[in-house]
Scaffold this motif. Structure first.
Motif, PDB file in Angstrom:
ATOM      1  N   GLU A 231      30.474  29.739  63.123  1.00 55.34           N
ATOM      2  CA  GLU A 231      29.412  29.764  64.142  1.00 55.34           C
ATOM      3  C   GLU A 231      28.034  29.533  63.528  1.00 55.34           C
ATOM      4  OE1 GLU A 231      29.733  32.843  67.237  1.00 55.34           O
ATOM      5  OE2 GLU A 231      27.641  33.339  66.795  1.00 55.34           O
ATOM      6  N   VAL A 232      27.811  30.111  62.345  1.00 58.76           N
ATOM      7  CA  VAL A 232      26.492  29.999  61.730  1.00 58.76           C
ATOM      8  C   VAL A 232      26.476  28.867  60.698  1.00 58.76           C
ATOM      9  CG1 VAL A 232      25.846  32.400  62.092  1.00 58.76           C
ATOM     10  CG2 VAL A 232      27.129  31.767  60.042  1.00 58.76           C
ATOM     11  N   THR A 233      25.287  28.344  60.456  1.00 58.03           N
ATOM     12  CA  THR A 233      25.108  27.317  59.432  1.00 58.03           C
ATOM     13  C   THR A 233      24.006  27.785  58.479  1.00 58.03           C
ATOM     14  OG1 THR A 233      23.340  26.133  60.570  1.00 58.03           O
ATOM     15  CG2 THR A 233      25.619  25.538  61.164  1.00 58.03           C
ATOM     16  N   ALA A 234      23.662  26.914  57.541  1.00 59.01           N
ATOM     17  CA  ALA A 234      22.599  27.253  56.590  1.00 59.01           C
ATOM     18  C   ALA A 234      21.317  27.636  57.318  1.00 59.01           C
ATOM     19  CB  ALA A 234      22.353  26.081  55.649  1.00 59.01           C
ATOM     20  N   ARG A 235      21.068  27.005  58.468  1.00 55.66           N
ATOM     21  CA  ARG A 235      19.832  27.279  59.207  1.00 55.66           C
ATOM     22  C   ARG A 235      19.723  28.763  59.580  1.00 55.66           C
ATOM     23  NH1 ARG A 235      16.000  24.182  61.362  1.00 55.66           N
ATOM     24  NH2 ARG A 235      17.036  22.208  60.939  1.00 55.66           N
ATOM     25  N   ASP A 236      20.841  29.338  60.033  1.00 53.64           N
ATOM     26  CA  ASP A 236      20.838  30.767  60.393  1.00 53.64           C
ATOM     27  C   ASP A 236      20.535  31.626  59.165  1.00 53.64           C
ATOM     28  OD1 ASP A 236      22.085  30.833  63.304  1.00 53.64           O
ATOM     29  OD2 ASP A 236      23.220  29.363  62.149  1.00 53.64           O
ATOM     30  N   PHE A 237      21.215  31.321  58.077  1.00 54.07           N
ATOM     31  CA  PHE A 237      21.027  32.115  56.849  1.00 54.07           C
ATOM     32  C   PHE A 237      19.596  32.009  56.328  1.00 54.07           C
ATOM     33  CE2 PHE A 237      25.641  32.056  56.785  1.00 54.07           C
ATOM     34  CZ  PHE A 237      25.944  33.307  56.284  1.00 54.07           C
ATOM     35  N   VAL A 238      19.054  30.792  56.371  1.00 53.12           N
ATOM     36  CA  VAL A 238      17.698  30.595  55.853  1.00 53.12           C
ATOM     37  C   VAL A 238      16.694  31.348  56.731  1.00 53.12           C
ATOM     38  CG1 VAL A 238      15.911  28.882  55.379  1.00 53.12           C
ATOM     39  CG2 VAL A 238      18.290  28.389  54.773  1.00 53.12           C
ATOM     40  N   GLU A 239      16.867  31.232  58.031  1.00 54.77           N
ATOM     41  CA  GLU A 239      15.959  31.941  58.960  1.00 54.77           C
ATOM     42  C   GLU A 239      16.008  33.450  58.736  1.00 54.77           C
ATOM     43  OE1 GLU A 239      16.376  28.854  62.733  1.00 54.77           O
ATOM     44  OE2 GLU A 239      17.214  30.879  62.888  1.00 54.77           O
ATOM     45  N   LEU A 240      17.198  33.958  58.399  1.00 56.82           N
ATOM     46  CA  LEU A 240      17.354  35.409  58.246  1.00 56.82           C
ATOM     47  C   LEU A 240      17.070  35.881  56.821  1.00 56.82           C
ATOM     48  CD1 LEU A 240      20.506  35.870  60.529  1.00 56.82           C
ATOM     49  CD2 LEU A 240      18.148  36.533  61.058  1.00 56.82           C
ATOM     50  N   GLY A 241      16.673  34.957  55.952  1.00 53.23           N
ATOM     51  CA  GLY A 241      16.155  35.360  54.636  1.00 53.23           C
ATOM     52  C   GLY A 241      17.168  35.513  53.525  1.00 53.23           C
ATOM     53  N   VAL A 242      18.242  34.715  53.530  1.00 50.05           N
ATOM     54  CA  VAL A 242      19.216  34.786  52.436  1.00 50.05           C
ATOM     55  C   VAL A 242      18.570  34.315  51.127  1.00 50.05           C
ATOM     56  CG1 VAL A 242      20.223  32.436  52.522  1.00 50.05           C
ATOM     57  CG2 VAL A 242      21.698  34.408  52.010  1.00 50.05           C
ATOM     58  N   SER A 244      20.346  32.975  48.357  1.00 44.27           N
ATOM     59  CA  SER A 244      20.924  31.732  47.844  1.00 44.27           C
ATOM     60  C   SER A 244      22.112  31.281  48.674  1.00 44.27           C
ATOM     61  CB  SER A 244      21.323  31.877  46.365  1.00 44.27           C
ATOM     62  OG  SER A 244      22.262  32.914  46.178  1.00 44.27           O
ATOM     63  N   ILE A 245      22.392  29.981  48.546  1.00 42.81           N
ATOM     64  CA  ILE A 245      23.509  29.355  49.253  1.00 42.81           C
ATOM     65  C   ILE A 245      24.452  28.761  48.216  1.00 42.81           C
ATOM     66  CG2 ILE A 245      24.127  27.393  50.744  1.00 42.81           C
ATOM     67  CD1 ILE A 245      21.600  28.010  52.377  1.00 42.81           C
ATOM     68  N   GLU A 246      25.749  29.012  48.375  1.00 42.60           N
ATOM     69  CA  GLU A 246      26.776  28.496  47.472  1.00 42.60           C
ATOM     70  C   GLU A 246      27.388  27.223  48.071  1.00 42.60           C
ATOM     71  OE1 GLU A 246      27.209  30.353  44.631  1.00 42.60           O
ATOM     72  OE2 GLU A 246      25.622  31.575  45.504  1.00 42.60           O
ATOM     73  N   HIS A 247      27.925  26.382  47.206  1.00 46.33           N
ATOM     74  CA  HIS A 247      28.704  25.212  47.660  1.00 46.33           C
ATOM     75  C   HIS A 247      27.868  24.252  48.517  1.00 46.33           C
ATOM     76  CE1 HIS A 247      31.828  27.725  46.045  1.00 46.33           C
ATOM     77  NE2 HIS A 247      31.890  28.523  47.086  1.00 46.33           N
ATOM     78  N   PHE A 248      28.512  23.671  49.536  1.00 47.38           N
ATOM     79  CA  PHE A 248      27.816  22.609  50.273  1.00 47.38           C
ATOM     80  C   PHE A 248      27.951  22.698  51.783  1.00 47.38           C
ATOM     81  CE2 PHE A 248      32.135  21.232  49.570  1.00 47.38           C
ATOM     82  CZ  PHE A 248      32.488  20.598  50.745  1.00 47.38           C
ATOM     83  N   TYR A 249      28.977  23.384  52.232  1.00 47.43           N
ATOM     84  CA  TYR A 249      29.382  23.268  53.643  1.00 47.43           C
ATOM     85  C   TYR A 249      28.245  23.462  54.643  1.00 47.43           C
ATOM     86  CZ  TYR A 249      33.924  24.350  51.453  1.00 47.43           C
ATOM     87  OH  TYR A 249      35.016  24.378  50.647  1.00 47.43           O
ATOM     88  N   GLY A 250      27.701  24.667  54.669  1.00 48.41           N
ATOM     89  CA  GLY A 250      26.784  25.034  55.757  1.00 48.41           C
ATOM     90  C   GLY A 250      25.523  24.204  55.811  1.00 48.41           C
ATOM     91  N   VAL A 251      25.169  23.561  54.694  1.00 53.12           N
ATOM     92  CA  VAL A 251      23.931  22.774  54.666  1.00 53.12           C
ATOM     93  C   VAL A 251      24.087  21.537  55.555  1.00 53.12           C
ATOM     94  CG1 VAL A 251      22.333  21.515  53.193  1.00 53.12           C
ATOM     95  CG2 VAL A 251      23.373  23.640  52.360  1.00 53.12           C
TER      96      VAL A 251
END
Ligand SMILES: [Zn+2]
Length: 515
Positions: A231-242, A244-251
């Motif tokens: 359901e969530v993508t990198a955009r959700d994680f970035v907005e919520l202040g993560v 770091s991001i691993e791998h490639f998928y959500g981007v």
């Protein structure tokens, strides 16, 4: 400080003469300047001394400024005490590493890895991965999911230097339990209470992620995510202040027009389906949107640990299945785990086709361009190997990660910064780790050859080198110094070879006995 040209030329000439694989280069470069070095005992494997001198090294600092040398580095009580032109330090030392003709760089940080003491139910000595990582120049690891209590114990033992292993950070994989807000908050609080260094997030819906990130902030825990197709993508994680991001998928998922074009029979629980379609993701991303996602990641200071090397078999299975170091260094447990099967994670090479590889190559091109775009704009890239899956062997995978980051368009000096200073910064240790700098931890690699000329010289099985038109076996990390303690690369690798031979023999004996 100026560097005399003639001396640096002499050093390079000596370097060329010193490429025999793991040979001790006894060339008398020490000469008149090394009166304090001559007569001092050479460093010994795994033996701590109060004062260790690394003599006559070309230095790669870890912050992407050009190499400089030859220099002497004084290691004192586990820290870098002094760095000075070769021969200029007037101090007494307990042991010496002669780095004539060699390069010294900071120890590397593996920001995505897992400690394995078994594969597919078959025991694998934990020292196997520890030795391989050290021999590949990894002095710090960030484990993103493993056997938490065991890893916390190993972390303490490594910090006390009672085991031969890199430094460790241990992340907690968040378990959403029943999925309620209270269950998620309780799990994050448990992570904090048990000493987690951060949280690995996987498989949350948007409302759950909001709760999780809120509690992580309240507890002061760092966060990273493996974003699946969800359901969530990198955009959700970035907005919520993560962090770091691993791998490639959500981007790329955040850059699709709608959702990915899965065929009707797509079953996400089947890894043959899942990894085949993953190779089509970046081609379906809208390039403008992808640029916007990258911009957002940079603007919010999110780090990216792309783990390019772990998926490489998808674009070239035959290469991955026939790596030359398997002969001596592939543990039988890992060999069994890698064999195509739906049982073991990442062993999806069942009837893998040329068309699938072609799509994956296209996926890599777009992914690498996005990574390059991210880095050029100032995004922090780190290096992780995620080894122990998909034909990637611990440490070898990290060196391959560096090679692929060069392929993505980064200068080797930048790639080394990703692997050293950037990794340390992501772990919150950028003020004491990841650079060759006075006062920083003495986590240093003494490399046979120049990694700026060929990153492959970091490979723990060595690399081919051209010496006057002859191909000879060279390269390798001669010494990995962690917290001031020198570990001898060839010795670590000899031990790995012995572990593998012994466990292969006992596996054969079991087969013969019909077990
Ligand atoms: Zn992983």
């Amino acid at each position: 400080m100026s560097l005399s040209g003639p001396r640096s030329r002499v050093t390079l000439a000596a370097g060329l003469a010193c490429v025999a694989f793991f040979a001790v280069c006894a060339i008398a470069m020490v000469g008149a300047q090394g009166s304090r070095v001559a007569g001092r005992p050479p460093a010994e494997h795994a033996k701590a001394v109060k004062r260790l001198l690394i003599h006559n090294a070309m230095v790669i600092y870890g912050n992407a400024k050009p190499a400089f040398g030859p220099m002497d580095i004084l290691v004192e009580d586990g820290l870098i005490g002094r760095i000075a032109p070769a021969g200029a330090l007037a101090v007494d030392v307990d042991a010496v590493i002669d780095a004539t003709g060699k390069y010294v760089m900071p120890g590397m940080v593996n920001t995505h890895m897992h400690w394995h003491d078994e594969r597919a139910g078959v025991a694998q000595p934990i020292q196997y991965a520890r030795n391989l990582y050290l021999a590949a120049g990894v002095t710090t690891t960030r484990e993103l999911g493993g056997s938490f209590d065991k890893s916390k114990r190993w972390q303490a033992e490594s910090a006390a230097n009672t085991i031969v292993a890199p430094r460790m950070q241990v992340y907690w994989t968040v378990n959403r339990g029943s999925g309620t807000a209270e269950a998620i908050r309780a799990n994050v609080r448990e992570a904090k209470a048990r000493g987690a260094d951060g949280l690995k997030i996987f498989g949350m819906d948007r409302d759950q992620l909001e709760v999780l990130m809120d509690e992580a902030k309240a507890q002061g825990l760092k966060t990273t995510t493996h974003i699946a197709v969800e359901e969530v993508t990198a955009r959700d994680f970035v907005e919520l202040g993560v962090d770091s991001i691993e791998h490639f998928y959500g981007v790329a998922d955040a850059a699709l027009d709608g959702i990915q074009a899965f065929p009707p029979d797509h079953n996400a629980s089947n890894e043959v389906h899942r990894f085949a379609r993953a190779g089509e993701l970046y081609a379906q991303a809208n390039p403008d949107k992808l640029r916007q996602v990258i911009d957002l990641m940079v603007a919010r200071g999110v780090s990216w640990s792309p783990t390019l090397s772990i998926y490489e078999a998808s674009r070239d299975a035959i290469r991955a299945q026939n790596l030359p170091w398997f002969r001596d260094y592939l543990h039988p447990a890992l060999e069994r785990f890698f064999a195509p099967s739906l049982e073991n994670h990442g062993s999806y090479f069942i009837g893998w086709t040329n068309t699938q590889e072609v799509r994956w190559r296209q996926n890599y091109r777009v992914w690498m361009d996005a990574l390059r775009d991210f880095g050029v704009q100032g995004g922090r890239i780190t290096t992780g190997d995620d080894a122990g899956y998909i034909y990637s062997v611990y440490g070898f995978g990290l060196v391959r990660e560096l090679e692929l980051q060069e392929e993505a368009g980064f200068h080797p000096l930048e790639v080394i910064r990703h692997a050293t200073a950037n990794g340390a910064a992501l772990l919150g240790l950028g003020d004491r780790l990841g650079r060759v700098r006075q006062g920083f931890a003495a986590d240093l690699l003494v490399v046979n050859g120049n990694p700026l000329e060929n990153l492959r010289v970091l490979n723990p099985a060595g690399a081919d080198v051209n010496v006057n038109g002859r191909n000879v076996r060279g390269g390798g990390v001669e010494w990995t110094v962690k917290a001031g303690i020198p570990y001898h690369g060839p010795t670590l690798m000899r031990e790995v070879k012995e572990m593998v031979a012994k466990d292969r023999a006992s596996a054969r004996a079991k087969t013969t006995a019909g077990e």
